[in-house]
Design an enzyme around this catalytic site. Structure first.
Site, PDB file in Angstrom:
ATOM      1  CB  SER A 167      -0.848   0.087   1.178  1.00 19.23           C
ATOM      2  OG  SER A 167      -1.860   1.226   1.011  1.00 19.23           O
ATOM      3  CE1 TYR A 197      -0.207   4.881  -5.530  1.00 19.12           C
ATOM      4  CE2 TYR A 197      -0.374   6.691  -3.389  1.00 19.12           C
ATOM      5  CZ  TYR A 197       0.426   5.543  -4.339  1.00 19.12           C
ATOM      6  OH  TYR A 197       1.523   4.711  -3.669  1.00 19.12           O
ATOM      7  CE  LYS A 201      -0.476   1.702  -4.110  1.00 19.82           C
ATOM      8  NZ  LYS A 201       0.217   0.504  -4.301  1.00 19.82           N
TER       9      LYS A 201
HETATM   10  N1  NAP Z   1       8.402   4.676  -4.532  1.00 16.19           N
HETATM   11  C1  NAP Z   1       7.595   4.855  -3.345  1.00 16.19           C
HETATM   12  O1  NAP Z   1       8.027   5.954  -2.740  1.00 16.19           O
HETATM   13  C2  NAP Z   1       6.271   4.168  -2.938  1.00 16.19           C
HETATM   14  C3  NAP Z   1       5.540   4.926  -1.921  1.00 16.19           C
HETATM   15  C4  NAP Z   1       4.643   3.923  -1.210  1.00 16.19           C
HETATM   16  C5  NAP Z   1       4.380   2.818  -1.947  1.00 16.19           C
HETATM   17  N2  NAP Z   1       4.951   2.501  -3.336  1.00 16.19           N
HETATM   18  C6  NAP Z   1       4.362   1.392  -3.707  1.00 16.19           C
HETATM   19  O2  NAP Z   1       5.374   0.356  -3.939  1.00 16.19           O
HETATM   20  C7  NAP Z   1       4.884  -0.467  -5.241  1.00 16.19           C
HETATM   21  C8  NAP Z   1       6.108  -0.313  -6.117  1.00 16.19           C
HETATM   22  O3  NAP Z   1       6.385   0.773  -6.629  1.00 16.19           O
HETATM   23  P1  NAP Z   1       7.857   1.624  -7.155  1.00 16.19           P
HETATM   24  O4  NAP Z   1       8.193   2.641  -6.203  1.00 16.19           O
HETATM   25  O5  NAP Z   1       8.752   0.209  -7.000  1.00 16.19           O
HETATM   26  O6  NAP Z   1       7.499   1.856  -8.446  1.00 16.19           O
HETATM   27  P2  NAP Z   1       7.734   1.191  -9.961  1.00 16.19           P
HETATM   28  O7  NAP Z   1       9.229   1.040 -10.255  1.00 16.19           O
HETATM   29  O8  NAP Z   1       7.235   2.024 -11.099  1.00 16.19           O
HETATM   30  O9  NAP Z   1       7.059  -0.022  -9.985  1.00 16.19           O
HETATM   31  C9  NAP Z   1       5.660  -0.354 -10.248  1.00 16.19           C
HETATM   32  C10 NAP Z   1       5.602  -1.526 -11.029  1.00 16.19           C
HETATM   33  O10 NAP Z   1       4.201  -1.924 -11.515  1.00 16.19           O
HETATM   34  C11 NAP Z   1       4.243  -2.444 -12.593  1.00 16.19           C
HETATM   35  N3  NAP Z   1       2.851  -1.875 -13.273  1.00 16.19           N
HETATM   36  C12 NAP Z   1       2.248  -0.974 -13.340  1.00 16.19           C
HETATM   37  N4  NAP Z   1       1.176  -0.855 -13.928  1.00 16.19           N
HETATM   38  C13 NAP Z   1       1.027  -2.251 -14.301  1.00 16.19           C
HETATM   39  C14 NAP Z   1       0.031  -2.852 -15.197  1.00 16.19           C
HETATM   40  N5  NAP Z   1      -1.109  -2.248 -15.602  1.00 16.19           N
HETATM   41  N6  NAP Z   1       0.259  -4.367 -15.243  1.00 16.19           N
HETATM   42  C15 NAP Z   1       1.484  -5.057 -14.718  1.00 16.19           C
HETATM   43  N7  NAP Z   1       2.251  -4.328 -14.101  1.00 16.19           N
HETATM   44  C16 NAP Z   1       2.115  -2.980 -13.817  1.00 16.19           C
HETATM   45  C17 NAP Z   1       5.282  -1.567 -13.340  1.00 16.19           C
HETATM   46  O11 NAP Z   1       5.760  -2.335 -14.590  1.00 16.19           O
HETATM   47  P3  NAP Z   1       6.182  -1.565 -15.843  1.00 16.19           P
HETATM   48  O12 NAP Z   1       7.654  -1.593 -15.497  1.00 16.19           O
HETATM   49  O13 NAP Z   1       5.696  -2.513 -16.901  1.00 16.19           O
HETATM   50  O14 NAP Z   1       5.520  -0.136 -15.771  1.00 16.19           O
HETATM   51  C18 NAP Z   1       6.502  -1.762 -12.257  1.00 16.19           C
HETATM   52  O15 NAP Z   1       7.009  -2.898 -12.449  1.00 16.19           O
HETATM   53  C19 NAP Z   1       3.727   0.206  -5.743  1.00 16.19           C
HETATM   54  O16 NAP Z   1       2.511  -0.494  -5.431  1.00 16.19           O
HETATM   55  C20 NAP Z   1       3.801   1.627  -5.244  1.00 16.19           C
HETATM   56  O17 NAP Z   1       2.240   2.115  -4.993  1.00 16.19           O
HETATM   57  C21 NAP Z   1       5.938   3.072  -3.601  1.00 16.19           C
END
Ligand code: NAP
Length: 325
Positions: A167, A197, A201
């Site tokens: 989340s 968003y 979440k």
């Molecule tokens: N980064 C932060 O600060 C943060 C904070 C709070 C929560 N989160 C949560 O952590 C998780 C990972 O995020 P991250 O920061 O590592 O971002 P990220 O690098 O953008 O990773 C997101 C992943 O989701 C995949 N994805 C998106 N849309 C999709 C779809 N329609 N079908 C299949 N796969 C899909 C992306 O694939 P593609 O490579 O194909 O786009 C990517 O591998 C997310 O759920 C995010 O909400 C992150």
């Protein structure tokens, strides 16, 4: 900070440990897969872009090898004997048919799932409906993961598996329970996309909590991974023409003061996936935060009446589209 090396390792020749990670090829998910691979897991990365996932699979194996190169010979050999394997499953979370197909492939490929990590997500993108008729963040972050998890439940039950849902701290923006039937297509989108968003979440936390109550034999945890500013999650904003640079600077400043690295962002997930100190009796339905520290989600996310409403609405919506839960 938690050291992943302190978490249990498994010998893949003796125990077959299986993990399924949506979006396990980029950002936080990349490091989740890397460490699970180094701890002896067979990992199924579920992603929508075969080229990207296969490239990441090769990089992960190379990086694991490089990391062990620095160890003493005997430890190096032992650590390498723990290396697992990585496979690709196609999934597009904006398409329920694709989610169903991915679960069928997994059902044919594995006998059990030890850890399911609902990691993939998108953040604050413009208002759009998927071909299934859901707002795109709601479906990607929540509804598709709901269907995916429910279909994989029998495989998780085979080994008292774990479900971990990523989340976000951003869920706190839902300060009052909003019905999921409301579309939130409100101007200015640049503001209201953040509420969408938050709703997606919060729903994911509510789902994970309800799952824990309905399935006390499976450990179900949701978490905020930390503020990880160098992932693709922010790229819609940083690539906006002209003002993108402003958002890039803003996110870098936030990251400098409050952020953690991509790898540190995977620690909470890794703890919940691997720790022997967590149990269904003591931890089911809990919420963790950066680095794997126990925390509390919002009042709305914790309210079981609201969680039940979210669950019922989702089951009906899926049923209307031909997906019986
Ligand atoms: N980064 C932060 O600060 C943060 C904070 C709070 C929560 N989160 C949560 O952590 C998780 C990972 O995020 P991250 O920061 O590592 O971002 P990220 O690098 O953008 O990773 C997101 C992943 O989701 C995949 N994805 C998106 N849309 C999709 C779809 N329609 N079908 C299949 N796969 C899909 C992306 O694939 P593609 O490579 O194909 O786009 C990517 O591998 C997310 O759920 C995010 O909400 C992150």
């Amino acid at each position: 900070m938690l050291n992943p090396d302190d978490l249990p390792f498994f010998d893949p020749t003796k125990t077959e440990k299986i993990a399924v990670v949506t979006g396990g090829h980029s950002g936080i998910g990349y490091y989740t897969t890397l460490h699970l691979f180094m701890h002896g897991f067979t990992i199924y990365i579920c992603g929508r872009n075969s080229h990207k996932v296969h490239k990441a699979m090769r990089t992960i194996i190379d990086e694991a090898t490089d990391r062990t190169n620095t160890l003493q010979l005997d430890i190096r050999n032992e650590r390498r004997s723990f290396f697992g394997s990585i496979h690709y499953i196609h999934i597009d979370l904006t398409d329920l048919k694709s989610v169903e197909r991915a679960t069928l492939k997994l059902q044919r490929s594995v006998t059990h799932i030890d850890v399911l990590i609902n990691n993939a997500g998108i953040m604050a993108v413009p208002y759009q409906l998927t071909k299934d008729g859901f707002e795109t963040q709601l479906q990607t972050n929540y509804i598709s993961h709901f269907l995916f998890t429910m279909r994989l439940l029998p495989l998780l039950k085979e080994c008292n598996g774990r479900v971990i849902s990523l989340s976000s701290l951003g869920h706190l923006l839902e300060f009052k329970y909003w019905k999921l039937s409301e579309k939130w297509n409100i101007w200015p989108d640049i503001i209201f996309t953040w509420f969408r968003y938050a709703i997606s979440k919060t729903s994911l936390i509510q789902f994970t909590k309800m799952l824990a109550i309905k399935n006390p034999d499976i450990l179900c945890i949701s978490l905020h991974p930390g503020l990880v500013m160098n992932t693709n999650l922010f790229s819609y904003w940083t690539r906006l023409p002209l003002i993108g640079i402003f958002f890039w600077v803003l996110f870098q400043v936030i990251g400098f003061f409050f952020g953690v690295s991509n790898e540190q962002g995977s620690l909470a997930t890794l703890k919940c996936a691997l720790s022997n100190n967590m149990s269904t009796e003591n931890d089911n339905g809990k919420y963790y935060t950066t680095g794997g520290i126990e925390s509390k989600s919002s009042y709305i996310a914790n309210n079981l009446d609201d969680a039940a409403s979210t669950w019922i609405w989702t089951v009906h919506q899926l049923k209307d589209r031909g997906y019986k839960i």
